[in-house]
Design a protein around this motif. Structure first.
Motif, PDB file in Angstrom:
ATOM      1  N   GLU A 211       0.826  -2.366  -7.567  1.00 26.68           N
ATOM      2  CA  GLU A 211       1.369  -1.177  -8.209  1.00 26.68           C
ATOM      3  C   GLU A 211       0.684   0.116  -7.797  1.00 26.68           C
ATOM      4  O   GLU A 211       1.296   1.174  -7.872  1.00 26.68           O
ATOM      5  N   ILE A 212      -0.561   0.074  -7.350  1.00 26.28           N
ATOM      6  CA  ILE A 212      -1.123   1.265  -6.700  1.00 26.28           C
ATOM      7  C   ILE A 212      -0.347   1.534  -5.424  1.00 26.28           C
ATOM      8  O   ILE A 212       0.029   2.670  -5.122  1.00 26.28           O
ATOM      9  N   ARG A 213      -0.063   0.480  -4.672  1.00 30.55           N
ATOM     10  CA  ARG A 213       0.759   0.604  -3.458  1.00 30.55           C
ATOM     11  C   ARG A 213       2.118   1.211  -3.767  1.00 30.55           C
ATOM     12  O   ARG A 213       2.535   2.192  -3.135  1.00 30.55           O
ATOM     13  N   ASP A 214       2.809   0.645  -4.747  1.00 30.95           N
ATOM     14  CA  ASP A 214       4.178   1.080  -5.019  1.00 30.95           C
ATOM     15  C   ASP A 214       4.224   2.479  -5.622  1.00 30.95           C
ATOM     16  O   ASP A 214       5.151   3.254  -5.340  1.00 30.95           O
ATOM     17  N   ALA A 215       3.233   2.821  -6.454  1.00 35.31           N
ATOM     18  CA  ALA A 215       3.213   4.155  -7.050  1.00 35.31           C
ATOM     19  C   ALA A 215       3.008   5.227  -5.983  1.00 35.31           C
ATOM     20  O   ALA A 215       3.644   6.281  -6.016  1.00 35.31           O
ATOM     21  N   ILE A 216       2.146   4.950  -5.022  1.00 33.75           N
ATOM     22  CA  ILE A 216       1.928   5.906  -3.933  1.00 33.75           C
ATOM     23  C   ILE A 216       3.138   5.957  -3.016  1.00 33.75           C
ATOM     24  O   ILE A 216       3.587   7.035  -2.600  1.00 33.75           O
ATOM     25  N   ALA A 217       3.697   4.791  -2.688  1.00 29.78           N
ATOM     26  CA  ALA A 217       4.845   4.740  -1.780  1.00 29.78           C
ATOM     27  C   ALA A 217       6.040   5.507  -2.328  1.00 29.78           C
ATOM     28  O   ALA A 217       6.781   6.151  -1.571  1.00 29.78           O
ATOM     29  N   SER A 218       6.230   5.468  -3.645  1.00 31.01           N
ATOM     30  CA  SER A 218       7.387   6.129  -4.246  1.00 31.01           C
ATOM     31  C   SER A 218       7.156   7.611  -4.521  1.00 31.01           C
ATOM     32  O   SER A 218       8.083   8.317  -4.914  1.00 31.01           O
ATOM     33  N   SER A 219       5.934   8.100  -4.313  1.00 29.75           N
ATOM     34  CA  SER A 219       5.641   9.507  -4.592  1.00 29.75           C
ATOM     35  C   SER A 219       5.235  10.264  -3.325  1.00 29.75           C
ATOM     36  O   SER A 219       5.944  11.156  -2.866  1.00 29.75           O
ATOM     37  N   ILE A 220       4.116   9.884  -2.743  1.00 31.03           N
ATOM     38  CA  ILE A 220       3.636  10.552  -1.528  1.00 31.03           C
ATOM     39  C   ILE A 220       4.199   9.888  -0.284  1.00 31.03           C
ATOM     40  O   ILE A 220       4.611  10.542   0.668  1.00 31.03           O
ATOM     41  N   GLY A 221       4.215   8.565  -0.286  1.00 26.76           N
ATOM     42  CA  GLY A 221       4.662   7.831   0.889  1.00 26.76           C
ATOM     43  C   GLY A 221       3.498   7.424   1.762  1.00 26.76           C
ATOM     44  O   GLY A 221       2.376   7.926   1.624  1.00 26.76           O
ATOM     45  N   PHE A 222       3.766   6.480   2.668  1.00 20.86           N
ATOM     46  CA  PHE A 222       2.740   5.957   3.566  1.00 20.86           C
ATOM     47  C   PHE A 222       3.041   6.327   5.010  1.00 20.86           C
ATOM     48  O   PHE A 222       4.190   6.459   5.408  1.00 20.86           O
ATOM     49  N   GLY A 223       1.967   6.414   5.783  1.00 22.65           N
ATOM     50  CA  GLY A 223       2.089   6.506   7.226  1.00 22.65           C
ATOM     51  C   GLY A 223       1.481   5.275   7.877  1.00 22.65           C
ATOM     52  O   GLY A 223       1.069   4.328   7.201  1.00 22.65           O
ATOM     53  N   SER A 224       1.400   5.306   9.193  1.00 26.49           N
ATOM     54  CA  SER A 224       0.909   4.137   9.935  1.00 26.49           C
ATOM     55  C   SER A 224      -0.560   3.846   9.633  1.00 26.49           C
ATOM     56  O   SER A 224      -0.985   2.693   9.666  1.00 26.49           O
ATOM     57  N   LEU A 225      -1.352   4.880   9.321  1.00 25.78           N
ATOM     58  CA  LEU A 225      -2.776   4.671   9.058  1.00 25.78           C
ATOM     59  C   LEU A 225      -2.982   3.755   7.857  1.00 25.78           C
ATOM     60  O   LEU A 225      -3.864   2.882   7.876  1.00 25.78           O
ATOM     61  N   VAL A 226      -2.177   3.922   6.815  1.00 19.57           N
ATOM     62  CA  VAL A 226      -2.330   3.116   5.607  1.00 19.57           C
ATOM     63  C   VAL A 226      -2.049   1.651   5.918  1.00 19.57           C
ATOM     64  O   VAL A 226      -2.785   0.758   5.483  1.00 19.57           O
ATOM     65  N   ASP A 227      -0.987   1.396   6.665  1.00 18.25           N
ATOM     66  CA  ASP A 227      -0.651   0.013   7.013  1.00 18.25           C
ATOM     67  C   ASP A 227      -1.756  -0.635   7.849  1.00 18.25           C
ATOM     68  O   ASP A 227      -2.157  -1.775   7.593  1.00 18.25           O
ATOM     69  N   ILE A 228      -2.237   0.094   8.836  1.00 15.33           N
ATOM     70  CA  ILE A 228      -3.296  -0.444   9.695  1.00 15.33           C
ATOM     71  C   ILE A 228      -4.568  -0.668   8.881  1.00 15.33           C
ATOM     72  O   ILE A 228      -5.252  -1.684   9.032  1.00 15.33           O
ATOM     73  N   TRP A 229      -4.890   0.275   7.996  1.00 14.01           N
ATOM     74  CA  TRP A 229      -6.092   0.205   7.160  1.00 14.01           C
ATOM     75  C   TRP A 229      -6.100  -1.050   6.308  1.00 14.01           C
ATOM     76  O   TRP A 229      -7.073  -1.791   6.272  1.00 14.01           O
ATOM     77  N   GLN A 230      -4.975  -1.301   5.611  1.00 21.56           N
ATOM     78  CA  GLN A 230      -4.965  -2.453   4.706  1.00 21.56           C
ATOM     79  C   GLN A 230      -4.963  -3.769   5.477  1.00 21.56           C
ATOM     80  O   GLN A 230      -5.607  -4.740   5.060  1.00 21.56           O
ATOM     81  N   MET A 231      -4.307  -3.822   6.619  1.00 20.56           N
ATOM     82  CA  MET A 231      -4.321  -5.061   7.398  1.00 20.56           C
ATOM     83  C   MET A 231      -5.709  -5.341   7.961  1.00 20.56           C
ATOM     84  O   MET A 231      -6.193  -6.476   7.919  1.00 20.56           O
ATOM     85  N   LEU A 232      -6.371  -4.306   8.473  1.00 17.99           N
ATOM     86  CA  LEU A 232      -7.724  -4.483   9.001  1.00 17.99           C
ATOM     87  C   LEU A 232      -8.714  -4.829   7.893  1.00 17.99           C
ATOM     88  O   LEU A 232      -9.606  -5.671   8.082  1.00 17.99           O
ATOM     89  N   THR A 233      -8.553  -4.175   6.740  1.00 14.38           N
ATOM     90  CA  THR A 233      -9.455  -4.445   5.612  1.00 14.38           C
ATOM     91  C   THR A 233      -9.444  -5.917   5.246  1.00 14.38           C
ATOM     92  O   THR A 233     -10.504  -6.559   5.120  1.00 14.38           O
TER      93      THR A 233
END
Length: 255
Positions: A211-233
């Motif tokens: 829900e932190i993911r979904d709340a941000i995605a529905s308001s600010i949105g994500f770019g490629s850095l966020v996707d890469i960050w979470q996969m690498l993490t």
């Protein structure tokens, strides 16, 4: 097999028909709840071994702080970096209070579905696998099964995101890219459950992560850095936990 038979129809329905916010919530929550239903059928009527060691305690306050911190690190930190680096801008009319209220509503609504998954995958399936296989094999197999359970949604992402002109190639790319990070994230879930001995703590982490993911995605949105960050993490974290984690409480657990 029981869990997949009960869950996949709802996942497929999510891919095909989840167009409104209510339908997205309902059709994403029902597969998670079906994990508990399938687990109850397996434990009560097939294996008949019960659920006494699933992790029926509340954990400690430091555990909740730790899992919320991990979810914030995964989603909030790279989002801030994208904003600072100019990769994304704050939408007009954005209010922090709105995103916090949105998160709290989503978080509370997701606790029951999140418990549905954690009861099945970590509270029941994982300790059974540890009794059958070596520790690392059991952890990896549990991660692979968790990834496979998500296949309808993952394939749906490959179809809708159109990474290439060929739909088949797009699906293969999404499947390949998602495999290792998803398995390693499952190991992180397993470690949280093992260390805390608590379904409550790992359920809170699951709901917070989603829900932190979904709340941000529905308001600010994500770019490629966020996707890469979470996969690498999770690739790094899961790998380290698999290699050096203290799994003693899991290996000593009696079903």
């Amino acid at each position: 097999m029981v869990v997949i038979a009960l869950s996949w129809p709802f996942q497929i329905a999510y891919v095909l028909w989840a167009e409104t916010p209510f339908m997205r919530y309902a059709l994403s929550s029902l597969p998670m709840i079906m994990v508990t239903v399938g687990t109850y059928i397996a434990g009560r009527y097939i294996f008949r071994d019960g659920f006494s060691t699933a992790g029926w305690n509340w954990g400690k306050s430091k555990h909740y702080l730790a899992v919320f911190s991990l979810a914030i690190f995964v989603w909030v930190v790279p989002t801030i970096l994208e904003l600072v680096l100019g990769m994304r801008s704050i939408p007009r009319g954005f209010m922090l209070s709105d995103i916090l209220a949105n998160f709290l509503l989503r978080f509370v609504a997701t606790l029951i579905p999140a418990f549905g998954e954690e009861f099945g995958w970590r509270g029941y399936m994982l300790p059974h696998l540890v009794k059958q296989y070596s520790l690392k094999t059991a952890l990896l197999l549990h991660g692979l099964i968790w990834w496979a359970w998500h296949l309808p949604v993952i394939i749906g992402m490959g179809i809708t995101e159109k990474l290439t002109d060929n739909v088949g190639n797009s699906i293969v790319i999404v499947l390949a890219v998602s495999l290792i990070p998803t398995m390693m994230h499952a190991i992180a879930y397993a470690y949280i459950w093992t260390v805390t001995q608590s379904l409550a703590v790992v359920t809170v982490y699951h709901a917070a992560f989603d829900e932190i993911r979904d709340a941000i995605a529905s308001s600010i949105g994500f770019g490629s850095l966020v996707d890469i960050w979470q996969m690498l993490t999770f690739t790094i974290l899961g790998g380290l936990l698999l290699w050096k984690g203290n799994w003693k409480q899991l290996t000593l657990r009696k079903i």
